[in-house]
Design an enzyme around this catalytic site. Structure first.
Site, PDB file in Angstrom:
ATOM      1  N   ASP A 175       2.473  -4.241  -2.603  1.00 20.26           N
ATOM      2  CA  ASP A 175       2.318  -2.870  -2.061  1.00 20.26           C
ATOM      3  C   ASP A 175       1.868  -1.946  -3.192  1.00 20.26           C
ATOM      4  OD1 ASP A 175       2.358  -0.746  -0.328  1.00 20.26           O
ATOM      5  OD2 ASP A 175       4.527  -0.680  -0.045  1.00 20.26           O
ATOM      6  N   GLU A 176       1.240  -0.826  -2.850  1.00 24.38           N
ATOM      7  CA  GLU A 176       0.806   0.161  -3.854  1.00 24.38           C
ATOM      8  C   GLU A 176      -0.078  -0.483  -4.927  1.00 24.38           C
ATOM      9  OE1 GLU A 176       1.855   3.401  -3.598  1.00 24.38           O
ATOM     10  OE2 GLU A 176       3.783   3.347  -2.533  1.00 24.38           O
ATOM     11  N   GLN A 194      -4.347   7.454  -4.203  1.00 25.08           N
ATOM     12  CA  GLN A 194      -2.970   7.692  -4.640  1.00 25.08           C
ATOM     13  C   GLN A 194      -2.652   7.028  -5.969  1.00 25.08           C
ATOM     14  OE1 GLN A 194       0.183   7.690  -1.525  1.00 25.08           O
ATOM     15  NE2 GLN A 194      -1.443   6.946  -0.193  1.00 25.08           N
ATOM     16  N   LYS A 216       0.423   1.231   5.840  1.00 26.41           N
ATOM     17  CA  LYS A 216       0.204   0.085   4.944  1.00 26.41           C
ATOM     18  C   LYS A 216       1.510  -0.666   4.684  1.00 26.41           C
ATOM     19  CE  LYS A 216      -1.581   2.655   1.686  1.00 26.41           C
ATOM     20  NZ  LYS A 216      -1.555   3.927   2.409  1.00 26.41           N
ATOM     21  N   THR A 217       2.540   0.102   4.353  1.00 27.64           N
ATOM     22  CA  THR A 217       3.814  -0.542   4.053  1.00 27.64           C
ATOM     23  C   THR A 217       4.395  -1.183   5.306  1.00 27.64           C
ATOM     24  OG1 THR A 217       4.175   1.054   2.294  1.00 27.64           O
ATOM     25  CG2 THR A 217       6.097  -0.173   3.027  1.00 27.64           C
ATOM     26  N   ARG A 233       3.309  13.564   1.615  1.00 28.95           N
ATOM     27  CA  ARG A 233       4.698  13.150   1.862  1.00 28.95           C
ATOM     28  C   ARG A 233       5.253  13.886   3.079  1.00 28.95           C
ATOM     29  NH1 ARG A 233       4.043   8.860   0.571  1.00 28.95           N
ATOM     30  NH2 ARG A 233       1.935   9.566   0.255  1.00 28.95           N
TER      31      ARG A 233
HETATM   32  N1  LIG Z   1       1.345   2.109  14.700  1.00 26.78           N
HETATM   33  C1  LIG Z   1       2.286   2.984  14.385  1.00 26.78           C
HETATM   34  N2  LIG Z   1       2.953   3.657  15.339  1.00 26.78           N
HETATM   35  C2  LIG Z   1       3.905   4.567  15.031  1.00 26.78           C
HETATM   36  N3  LIG Z   1       4.287   4.873  13.799  1.00 26.78           N
HETATM   37  C3  LIG Z   1       3.668   4.235  12.787  1.00 26.78           C
HETATM   38  C4  LIG Z   1       2.643   3.260  13.012  1.00 26.78           C
HETATM   39  N4  LIG Z   1       2.237   2.821  11.815  1.00 26.78           N
HETATM   40  C5  LIG Z   1       2.974   3.451  10.883  1.00 26.78           C
HETATM   41  N5  LIG Z   1       3.832   4.305  11.463  1.00 26.78           N
HETATM   42  C6  LIG Z   1       4.787   5.207  10.778  1.00 26.78           C
HETATM   43  O1  LIG Z   1       4.042   6.090   9.964  1.00 26.78           O
HETATM   44  C7  LIG Z   1       4.728   6.375   8.757  1.00 26.78           C
HETATM   45  C8  LIG Z   1       3.873   6.000   7.563  1.00 26.78           C
HETATM   46  O2  LIG Z   1       3.788   4.581   7.468  1.00 26.78           O
HETATM   47  P1  LIG Z   1       3.827   3.836   6.076  1.00 26.78           P
HETATM   48  O3  LIG Z   1       4.899   4.403   5.222  1.00 26.78           O
HETATM   49  O4  LIG Z   1       3.809   2.383   6.317  1.00 26.78           O
HETATM   50  O5  LIG Z   1       2.411   4.329   5.520  1.00 26.78           O
HETATM   51  P2  LIG Z   1       1.693   3.986   4.164  1.00 26.78           P
HETATM   52  O6  LIG Z   1       0.270   3.752   4.476  1.00 26.78           O
HETATM   53  O7  LIG Z   1       2.425   2.896   3.471  1.00 26.78           O
HETATM   54  O8  LIG Z   1       1.847   5.367   3.402  1.00 26.78           O
HETATM   55  P3  LIG Z   1       1.768   5.663   1.818  1.00 26.78           P
HETATM   56  O9  LIG Z   1       0.309   5.597   1.478  1.00 26.78           O
HETATM   57  O10 LIG Z   1       2.292   7.032   1.672  1.00 26.78           O
HETATM   58  O11 LIG Z   1       2.565   4.603   1.132  1.00 26.78           O
HETATM   59  C9  LIG Z   1       6.033   5.622   8.822  1.00 26.78           C
HETATM   60  O12 LIG Z   1       7.029   6.468   9.310  1.00 26.78           O
HETATM   61  C10 LIG Z   1       5.707   4.506   9.806  1.00 26.78           C
HETATM   62  O13 LIG Z   1       6.868   4.030  10.422  1.00 26.78           O
HETATM   63 MG   LIG Z   2       3.420   2.847   1.623  1.00 30.04          MG
END
Ligand SMILES: Nc1ncnc2c1ncn2[C@@H]1O[C@H](COP(=O)(O)OP(=O)(O)OP(=O)(O)O)[C@@H](O)[C@H]1O
Ligand SMILES: [Mg+2]
Length: 721
Positions: free
Chosen positions: A222-223, A253, A37-38, A605
C-alpha cells in the site's frame, strides 16, 4: 457467485472488482485519494484466500504505519473466517521479523536490539568524540541524516563515496564504517538496517531469497508512491519469478521525498514489469464534491504529474470555511469554538475531528487553548508515550536484560537512578572494554580488574552489572510486567522518582503502570510472551500508534502522519507562506511541489467539512512574525470558499476569555486554609493560591512536604466537613 464471494465483492465498482479479482502477475492500482485503494488491497487478500484457495501463509502485505497495518488486519479478518495467518504489517516490522530468524547469517544474534534515533545519536556523538571531531561544529544529527540517506540508498560503508569538497561527506566516510562496526558489537540494528540488511541477505544468499520467494508467493504494497530505494529493492527481491506483486498508490500523495522516497518507483512500475496490469479508479467515496474540487484545483498546479480524473457523488457539501486570524492564538481559539459548536449540535463528536498542521511546534498553541477550555484532545507524534523519559529508562533496562551487548541501553541507565557512577568512571570502563576487546557490559562485570578504577568505584559498577544479571535470571521465572515491578523496586528507580519529581511523580509512575498494562495485553495476545518479542513491538511503534480509538477526543497531528486516514471534520491550520509551504522549501521548485502534494493529502483527509485557517502573526522562535497567506490558498477558487466573518473571533482575546470561563471559575473553588485530598499524598492544606498562567496552589501534605500543584490538572478533592 457464492456467499463469501458476494460479501467480498459487495459494494465495489467495476474497476475495483477487477483489482480485487486480479490473480497472478504484476498489477498496479494507480488512483487518487479516497478512491478505495486500501479497500481494494484488503479485499484482494480475502479474495485470494477464499476464492483462489491461496494459503494465507503465502501472502505478504506491507504498508507504512502500524495503524494502517492493524486496520488492514482487522478488515481482512472481517472478511474471512479463518484465523489470519497472512503476514500483514509495516515494512520495518517485516524486516525485524525476518532478521529475528536470519540474524545469525549476518553475524548478529537473534536477541538483537533496535536502536531509535536517540540511541543512534548517542553512538554517533561518541564516535565523533573518539575521532576528535567537533560535535558543536557538525551536529551528530546531520551525520545521522547522511548515514540514513546512504542506507536508504543501500549504500554500505565500504561503498560510500566521498563527494569532492563536501565537508560533511568526508566526515561521514570516517564515521559510517565505525558506526556500523559498533552497531554490530552492540548486537543492534537501526531502523534503516531493518530494510537494508534483509536486502543484503537476499542478495548475498540466493538460497534464502528462494526460500522466502517460495513462502511469500503474493506480495502486496500500500502507499507505493512513498517507497524509498531500499524499500523498493526489498519489494523486488521478495517478488519471485511469478511476479505476483500488487501495488497501490497515488503519485500525487508522495510526501516522503525528504526521507528518500522516490516517486519514480511507482511511475516506473510498468517498466519494471512489462506485462503489468494497470487499473485506475476514478470515483472518490470519501469526500463531498467541494472538498474534492478544492484538492484538485491545488494539485493541478504541479507541473510534473499525471492528470487523473476523480469525481465524487457524495453531493456538493458545505463550502470550505476559511478564517484568517490575527494571531496563532486566535487561530487556535477559532478551532476550539467551532469544534465545541459542532460537538454541541450533536452531528459530530470530537472523535470525528482532526487538526492538521505542517510542523509539530504548531500544536502547542492549539493544545493550550483546548486544554484551558476543557476540550478533550489527543496528540499524535510529538509527545509520544515511548519517548517519555521514564518509559525510555525502563525500556533500556529491559533491552539490556535481553541483550547485554546493547551499549546504548547500558549507557542510558548505568547511572539511572543515580548510583555515583559518573562520566569519568564510565569512560574508564569503556577504555577497558576497548583495550580488552570485550563488551561494555563484560567490562562492567570485570571492573575489579580494571587498574584505572579504585575499589570504591569498581564495586559500584560491579553491583550494577550483577543486578542486571539477577534480572536476567528473574526474566526466566516471572512475566515481563512483574519484571518491571522488580526493576522499579530493586534499582531504587521508583523511590528516586518519588523523592525527586514531587508532583510529577504520580504521572510518571502512572506512565510506567501504563507500560505494564501494555505488557499484559501483549502477554494475552502472544503465546510466547517473550521479552525480545515485546521489545520488538515497542521499537517498531511509529508516531501514529499513539493514536487510540477513543471516541471523544479531537486528534492533533502533522500532515505527514495523516496519510491514508480520513475524518468527517478537518481543520487545516497554518496556511501561511513560509510555514506551509515550509520556509525550507521555498527556493526549490520540486520541494514546493512536494509541499503541494502534502496540501493535497491534507485536504483529501476530509469527508464532510473542511476548515482552512491561517494567522497573520505567529510567535515563532521567541518573537512575533508577520506571515502572508499561503500560495495554496490562492489556488482554491473563491467560489468554493466561505470566508468566516472576522468579527466573530477577531476581537476576542482568546487567553483572557478562556481565563474567565474556566480557570478562574475553578480557582475560586480553592481558598487558603482549605483541606483537600490527593490520591498519592493524602490529605493536605492549601497554604497559598497564586495566579500565574493558571492557578498555582501550594499545599502542605501530611508527610510534612509542601508541593506546588496546578489547580487545573491536580486530581484534588475537597475534604468535606
Ligand atoms: N465502492 C465503494 N463503496 C463505498 N465506499 C467505498 C467504496 N470504495 C471505498 N469506499 C470508502 O471510501 C473511503 C476511502 O477508501 P480508501 O481509504 O480505501 O481510499 P484510498 O484510495 O486508500 O485513499 P488514500 O489515497 O487516502 O489512501 C473509505 O471510507 C472506504 O471505505
Ligand atoms: Mg489508502
Amino acid at each position: 457467485m457464492n456467499s463469501t464471494e458476494n460479501q467480498i465483492l459487495a459494494g465495489l465498482n467495476q474497476p475495483q472488482k477487477e483489482a480485487v479479482m486480479h490473480f497472478k502477475g504484476p498489477a498496479l492500482v494507480l488512483a487518487g485519494a479516497g478512491s478505495g485503494k486500501t479497500r481494494v488491497l484488503t479485499r484482494r487478500i480475502a479474495y485470494l484466500i477464499a476464492e483462489y484457495g491461496v494459503n494465507p501463509g503465502n501472502i505478504l502485505a506491507m504498508t507504512f504505519t502500524n495503524k494502517a497495518a492493524s486496520e488492514m488486519k482487522e478488515r481482512v479478518n472481517k472478511l474471512i473466517s479463518e484465523e489470519m495467518r497472512s503476514w500483514v504489517g509495516t515494512f520495518h516490522s517485516f524486516g525485524a521479523t525476518l532478521l529475528r530468524r536470519e540474524a545469525e547469517k549476518l553475524g548478529f544474534k537473534r536477541n538483537f536490539s533496535i536502536y531509535d534515533t536517540s540511541d543512534q545519536k548517542r553512538m554517533i556523538k561518541e564516535i565523533m568524540q573518539d575521532l576528535n571531531i567537533d560535535t558543536k561544529k557538525t551536529k551528530p544529527s546531520r551525520v545521522l541524516n547522511e548515514i540514513s540517506d546512504a542506507k536508504n540508498q543501500l549504500i554500505r560503508p565500504e561503498d560510500y563515496k566521498v563527494e569532492k569538497f563536501n565537508f560533511l561527506s568526508e566526515l561521514v566516510s570516517k564515521i559510517y564504517p565505525t558506526y556500523q562496526q559498533r552497531m554490530k558489537e552492540s548486537n543492534a540494528f537501526d531502523f534503516d538496517d531493518l530494510i537494508m540488511k534483509p536486502c543484503q541477505l537476499f542478495t548475498e544468499y540466493p538460497r534464502i531469497k528462494e526460500y522466502y520467494n517460495e513462502k511469500y508467493k503474493y506480495i502486496l504494497v500500500d502507499e507505493y508512491q512513498d517507497v524509498n530505494h531500499a524499500q523498493y529493492r526489498l519489494s523486488q527481491l521478495l517478488t519471485g519469478i511469478d511476479n505476483n506483486i500488487f501495488v497501490v498508490g497515488d503519485p500525487d500523495q508522495s510526501i516522503y521525498g525528504f526521507r528518500g522516497a522516490d516517486i519514480n518507483n511507482i511511475l516506473n512500475f510498468e517498466k519494471d514489469f512489462a506485462d503489468a496490469k494497470v487499473i485506475r479508479l476514478e470515483q472518490n467515496y470519501r469526500s463531498k464534491e467541494n472538498i474534492l474540487k478544492a484538492a484538485q484545483s491545488v494539485i493541478k498546479n504541479n507541473s510534473s504529474r499525471l492528470d487523473k480524473d476523480l469525481w465524487s457523488d457524495r453531493g456538493e457539501g458545505d463550502s470550505i470555511e476559511f478564517f484568517e486570524a490575527a494571531t496563532d492564538k486566535e487561530e487556535a481559539g477559532f478551532i476550539m469554538e467551532e469544534a465545541k459548536k459542532l460537538n454541541r449540535a450533536g452531528e459530530y463528536n470530537y472523535g470525528d475531528m482532526v487538526v492538521l498542521y505542517r510542523t509539530n511546534a504548531q500544536s502547542r498553541s492549539i493544545e493550550d487553548v483546548l486544554r484551558r477550555n476543557q476540550v478533550p484532545y489527543q496528540i499524535v507524534g510529538g509527545l509520544k508515550f515511548y519517548d517519555r523519559k521514564e518509559i525510555k529508562d525502563i525500556v533500556a533496562y529491559l533491552r539490556l536484560i535481553n541483550n547485554p551487548a546493547d551499549t546504548a541501553a547500558l549507557l542510558r541507565i548505568i547511572n539511572e537512578p543515580a548510583r555515583g557512577i559518573g562520566a569519568k568512571t564510565i569512560e574508564r570502563v569503556q577504555d577497558y572494554a576497548y583495550a580488552n576487546n570485550i563488551s561494555l557490559f563484560q567490562s562492567c562485570l570485570e571492573s575489579d580488574h580494571n587498574p584505572e578504577l579504585t575499589k570504591a568505584y569498581s564495586s559500584r559498577v560491579i553491583e550494577f552489572a550483577e543486578l542486571i544479571e539477577e534480572f536476567q535470571e528473574l526474566e526466566n521465572e516471572i512475566t515481563i510486567d512483574k519484571l518491571v515491578s522488580k526493576i522499579l523496586s530493586k534499582t531504587g528507580y521508583e523511590s528516586e522518582i518519588i523523592s525527586k519529581e514531587g508532583p510529577k511523580a504520580q504521572e510518571r509512575l502512572e506512565n510506567i503502570g501504563e507500560l505494564q498494562s501494555a505488557m499484559r495485553e501483549y502477554l494475552q495476545e502472544n503465546d510466547d510472551g517473550s521479552l525480545a518479542g515485546f521489545l520488538e513491538e515497542v521499537a517498531l511503534i511509529a508516531d501514529i500508534d499513539t493514536m487510540e480509538d477513543k471516541n471523544n477526543f479531537i486528534t492533533l497531528m502533522t500532515l505527514h502522519s495523516a496519510k491514508g486516514l480520513e475524518f468527517p471534520v478537518v481543520f487545516l491550520a497554518g496556511l501561511d507562506e513560509g510555514l506551509f509551504p515550509h520556509g525550507n522549501s521555498m527556493d526549490d521548485a520540486s520541494e514546493i511541489e512536494e509541499e503541494r502534494r502534502l496540501c493535497y493529502v491534507g485536504i483529501t483527509r476530509a469527508q464532510d467539512k473542511l476548515y482552512i485557517l491561517r494567522a497573520k502573526n505567529r510567535f515563532r522562535y521567541g518573537e512575533s512574525k508577520y506571515y502572508a497567506p499561503s500560495r495554496f490558498l490562492n489556488e482554491i477558487p473563491d467560489s468554493l470558499i466561505n470566508c468566516e466573518d472576522d468579527e466573530d473571533y477577531g476581537t476576542i482575546d482568546i487567553k483572557d476569555k478562556s481565563n474567565n470561563s474556566s480557570i478562574n471559575a475553578r480557582s475560586s473553588n480553592y481558598k487558603e486554609g482549605q483541606k483537600i485530598i490527593h490520591p498519592s499524598w493524602g490529605i493536605g492544606e492549601i497554604k497559598q493560591v497564586k495566579e500565574d498562567r493558571g492557578t498555582k496552589l501550594t499545599i502542605r501534605f501530611k508527610d510534612g512536604k509542601e508541593r506546588e500543584l496546578l489547580a487545573e490538572y491536580a486530581p484534588l478533592q475537597p475534604v468535606r466537613r
